[in-house]
Scaffold this motif. Sequence first.
Motif, PDB file in Angstrom:
ATOM      1  N   ASN A   1      -2.576 -40.690  19.296  1.00  0.00           N
ATOM      2  CA  ASN A   1      -1.491 -41.740  18.296  1.00  0.00           C
ATOM      3  C   ASN A   1      -2.240 -43.274  18.624  1.00  0.00           C
ATOM      4  OD1 ASN A   1       0.354 -43.258  17.425  1.00  0.00           O
ATOM      5  ND2 ASN A   1       2.372 -42.430  18.405  1.00  0.00           N
ATOM      6  N   ASP A   2      -2.897 -43.070  18.367  1.00  0.00           N
ATOM      7  CA  ASP A   2      -3.981 -44.796  18.738  1.00  0.00           C
ATOM      8  C   ASP A   2      -4.342 -45.516  17.733  1.00  0.00           C
ATOM      9  OD1 ASP A   2      -7.196 -43.112  18.673  1.00  0.00           O
ATOM     10  OD2 ASP A   2      -6.157 -43.149  17.648  1.00  0.00           O
ATOM     11  N   PHE A   3      -3.051 -45.511  16.594  1.00  0.00           N
ATOM     12  CA  PHE A   3      -3.289 -46.987  15.361  1.00  0.00           C
ATOM     13  C   PHE A   3      -2.359 -47.787  16.367  1.00  0.00           C
ATOM     14  CE2 PHE A   3      -3.895 -42.143  13.331  1.00  0.00           C
ATOM     15  CZ  PHE A   3      -2.465 -42.119  13.115  1.00  0.00           C
ATOM     16  N   ALA A   4      -3.280 -49.103  15.714  1.00  0.00           N
ATOM     17  CA  ALA A   4      -3.358 -50.233  16.163  1.00  0.00           C
ATOM     18  C   ALA A   4      -2.086 -50.702  15.322  1.00  0.00           C
ATOM     19  CB  ALA A   4      -4.236 -50.974  16.007  1.00  0.00           C
ATOM     20  N   GLN A   5      -1.021 -52.127  15.615  1.00  0.00           N
ATOM     21  CA  GLN A   5      -0.274 -52.174  14.545  1.00  0.00           C
ATOM     22  C   GLN A   5      -0.651 -54.053  14.235  1.00  0.00           C
ATOM     23  OE1 GLN A   5       2.803 -54.157  17.005  1.00  0.00           O
ATOM     24  NE2 GLN A   5       3.656 -54.560  15.485  1.00  0.00           N
TER      25      GLN A   5
ATOM     26  N   LYS B   1       8.017 -39.682   4.416  1.00  0.00           N
ATOM     27  CA  LYS B   1       8.066 -39.128   5.104  1.00  0.00           C
ATOM     28  C   LYS B   1       7.808 -38.107   4.005  1.00  0.00           C
ATOM     29  CE  LYS B   1      12.277 -39.860   7.724  1.00  0.00           C
ATOM     30  NZ  LYS B   1      13.797 -39.598   7.732  1.00  0.00           N
ATOM     31  N   ALA B   2       7.557 -36.609   4.417  1.00  0.00           N
ATOM     32  CA  ALA B   2       7.385 -35.526   3.845  1.00  0.00           C
ATOM     33  C   ALA B   2       7.828 -34.334   4.675  1.00  0.00           C
ATOM     34  CB  ALA B   2       6.012 -35.263   4.175  1.00  0.00           C
ATOM     35  N   ARG B   3       8.138 -33.061   3.537  1.00  0.00           N
ATOM     36  CA  ARG B   3       9.206 -32.929   3.959  1.00  0.00           C
ATOM     37  C   ARG B   3       8.092 -30.742   3.691  1.00  0.00           C
ATOM     38  NH1 ARG B   3      13.790 -30.976   0.581  1.00  0.00           N
ATOM     39  NH2 ARG B   3      12.237 -29.448  -0.706  1.00  0.00           N
ATOM     40  N   ILE B   4       7.532 -30.353   5.203  1.00  0.00           N
ATOM     41  CA  ILE B   4       6.457 -29.246   5.516  1.00  0.00           C
ATOM     42  C   ILE B   4       8.056 -28.291   6.045  1.00  0.00           C
ATOM     43  CG2 ILE B   4       4.751 -28.216   5.897  1.00  0.00           C
ATOM     44  CD1 ILE B   4       3.898 -31.300   5.910  1.00  0.00           C
TER      45      ILE B   4
ATOM     46  N   VAL C   1       8.960 -34.737   8.018  1.00  0.00           N
ATOM     47  CA  VAL C   1       7.904 -35.267   9.528  1.00  0.00           C
ATOM     48  C   VAL C   1       7.654 -36.371   8.883  1.00  0.00           C
ATOM     49  CG1 VAL C   1       6.955 -32.706  10.057  1.00  0.00           C
ATOM     50  CG2 VAL C   1       5.536 -34.175   8.305  1.00  0.00           C
ATOM     51  N   ASP C   2       7.937 -37.614   9.550  1.00  0.00           N
ATOM     52  CA  ASP C   2       7.036 -39.096   9.242  1.00  0.00           C
ATOM     53  C   ASP C   2       5.799 -38.872   8.804  1.00  0.00           C
ATOM     54  OD1 ASP C   2       9.363 -39.951   9.639  1.00  0.00           O
ATOM     55  OD2 ASP C   2       9.319 -40.104  12.410  1.00  0.00           O
ATOM     56  N   LEU C   3       5.086 -39.917   7.824  1.00  0.00           N
ATOM     57  CA  LEU C   3       4.123 -39.868   7.802  1.00  0.00           C
ATOM     58  C   LEU C   3       3.553 -41.287   8.648  1.00  0.00           C
ATOM     59  CD1 LEU C   3       4.277 -39.446   4.107  1.00  0.00           C
ATOM     60  CD2 LEU C   3       3.501 -37.826   6.146  1.00  0.00           C
ATOM     61  N   LEU C   4       2.592 -41.373   9.277  1.00  0.00           N
ATOM     62  CA  LEU C   4       2.209 -42.549  10.037  1.00  0.00           C
ATOM     63  C   LEU C   4       1.548 -43.654   9.376  1.00  0.00           C
ATOM     64  CD1 LEU C   4       2.531 -40.958  13.561  1.00  0.00           C
ATOM     65  CD2 LEU C   4       4.422 -42.134  12.456  1.00  0.00           C
ATOM     66  N   VAL C   5       1.103 -45.693   9.507  1.00  0.00           N
ATOM     67  CA  VAL C   5       0.359 -46.177   8.625  1.00  0.00           C
ATOM     68  C   VAL C   5      -1.276 -45.117   9.486  1.00  0.00           C
ATOM     69  CG1 VAL C   5      -0.335 -47.706   8.511  1.00  0.00           C
ATOM     70  CG2 VAL C   5       1.708 -47.186   7.744  1.00  0.00           C
ATOM     71  N   PHE C   6      -2.110 -45.161   8.698  1.00  0.00           N
ATOM     72  CA  PHE C   6      -3.877 -44.910   9.320  1.00  0.00           C
ATOM     73  C   PHE C   6      -4.545 -46.257   9.075  1.00  0.00           C
ATOM     74  CE2 PHE C   6      -8.219 -42.397   8.957  1.00  0.00           C
ATOM     75  CZ  PHE C   6      -7.859 -42.738  10.635  1.00  0.00           C
ATOM     76  N   GLU C   7      -4.034 -46.583   7.880  1.00  0.00           N
ATOM     77  CA  GLU C   7      -5.144 -47.838   7.757  1.00  0.00           C
ATOM     78  C   GLU C   7      -4.279 -48.434   6.906  1.00  0.00           C
ATOM     79  OE1 GLU C   7      -9.408 -48.473   5.817  1.00  0.00           O
ATOM     80  OE2 GLU C   7      -8.449 -46.988   5.604  1.00  0.00           O
ATOM     81  N   ALA C   8      -4.570 -49.701   7.251  1.00  0.00           N
ATOM     82  CA  ALA C   8      -3.841 -50.544   5.259  1.00  0.00           C
ATOM     83  C   ALA C   8      -4.347 -52.170   5.425  1.00  0.00           C
ATOM     84  CB  ALA C   8      -2.636 -51.006   6.432  1.00  0.00           C
TER      85      ALA C   8
ATOM     86  N   GLN D   1       0.515 -36.665  11.706  1.00  0.00           N
ATOM     87  CA  GLN D   1       0.447 -36.121  13.311  1.00  0.00           C
ATOM     88  C   GLN D   1       0.221 -34.714  13.450  1.00  0.00           C
ATOM     89  OE1 GLN D   1       2.094 -38.837  15.888  1.00  0.00           O
ATOM     90  NE2 GLN D   1       0.526 -40.061  16.246  1.00  0.00           N
ATOM     91  N   LYS D   2       1.436 -33.626  12.990  1.00  0.00           N
ATOM     92  CA  LYS D   2       1.606 -32.621  13.365  1.00  0.00           C
ATOM     93  C   LYS D   2       1.577 -31.507  12.400  1.00  0.00           C
ATOM     94  CE  LYS D   2       5.459 -29.124  13.628  1.00  0.00           C
ATOM     95  NZ  LYS D   2       6.801 -28.670  13.768  1.00  0.00           N
ATOM     96  N   TYR D   3       0.022 -32.246  10.810  1.00  0.00           N
ATOM     97  CA  TYR D   3      -0.326 -31.616  10.318  1.00  0.00           C
ATOM     98  C   TYR D   3      -1.341 -33.050   9.465  1.00  0.00           C
ATOM     99  CZ  TYR D   3       4.231 -28.507   9.448  1.00  0.00           C
ATOM    100  OH  TYR D   3       5.142 -27.361  10.038  1.00  0.00           O
ATOM    101  N   PRO D   4      -2.138 -32.237  10.357  1.00  0.00           N
ATOM    102  CA  PRO D   4      -3.544 -33.613  10.122  1.00  0.00           C
ATOM    103  C   PRO D   4      -4.253 -33.573   9.087  1.00  0.00           C
ATOM    104  CG  PRO D   4      -3.318 -32.791  12.358  1.00  0.00           C
ATOM    105  CD  PRO D   4      -2.925 -31.887  11.812  1.00  0.00           C
ATOM    106  N   ASN D   5      -4.264 -32.285   8.191  1.00  0.00           N
ATOM    107  CA  ASN D   5      -4.516 -32.501   6.657  1.00  0.00           C
ATOM    108  C   ASN D   5      -4.384 -33.064   5.378  1.00  0.00           C
ATOM    109  OD1 ASN D   5      -2.791 -30.368   7.058  1.00  0.00           O
ATOM    110  ND2 ASN D   5      -4.224 -29.414   5.659  1.00  0.00           N
TER     111      ASN D   5
END
Length: 192
Positions: free
Chosen positions: A3-7, A47-50, A55-62, A76-80
């Motif tokens: 979890n090294d995503f920048a704000q 969020k996505a239901r898996i 599970v929360d989806l996090l911003v990787f790039e914007a 984060q839990k399911y990297p693919n």
Amino acid sequence: MQNDFAQNTFSIPFTSSTSLTLTTLPFECSLQNTPNLKSFFQWIAIKARIQQLWVDLLVFEAYSTPIGFAVQLVCQKYPNISALCSLQIQDGLLTANLTCPSAIVEALAIDFVAQPDEHFLGFGERFNRIDQRGQEIDLYVVNGASGGLAYKPVPFYMSSAGYGLRLLTSIRTKVRLACYDEPGIVSIRTES
């Protein structure tokens, strides 16, 4: 995945007195009155239901575009697992498009803040009451003159907070409007 995503924060004008602001960590997309920066619409989660769990989806790039924002999301839990969200302002309307190509995602959800005194009107022909706060609305056509369903659902509502929301989807959708178990959240959930 770490979890090294920048704000990052992006902001563009929506109207002459309102701005659209996107914050990446934590995710928040809001409409704010420019003079006092008070938000009247806050989108706080994707969020996505898996495997039957949300599970929360996090911003990787914007990044910002001339008419909005583009956001790549990851889990984060399911990297693919990844999703794309585009937000565009055209003709005084904010349009959001959310796509997730993964076959293991069972459903997607977007969550907004529900103010304590906020009320919701809409969704077409309803047989229960005018203010739909506290209700879970199933936007699916059935013969539903009884039992809280409807055979003329309309995927649109208006909020007393000053915004309206129209869903453009053919996928079965449930809208939870400040329900008893999440009184501060409006959640829109679509099946995959």
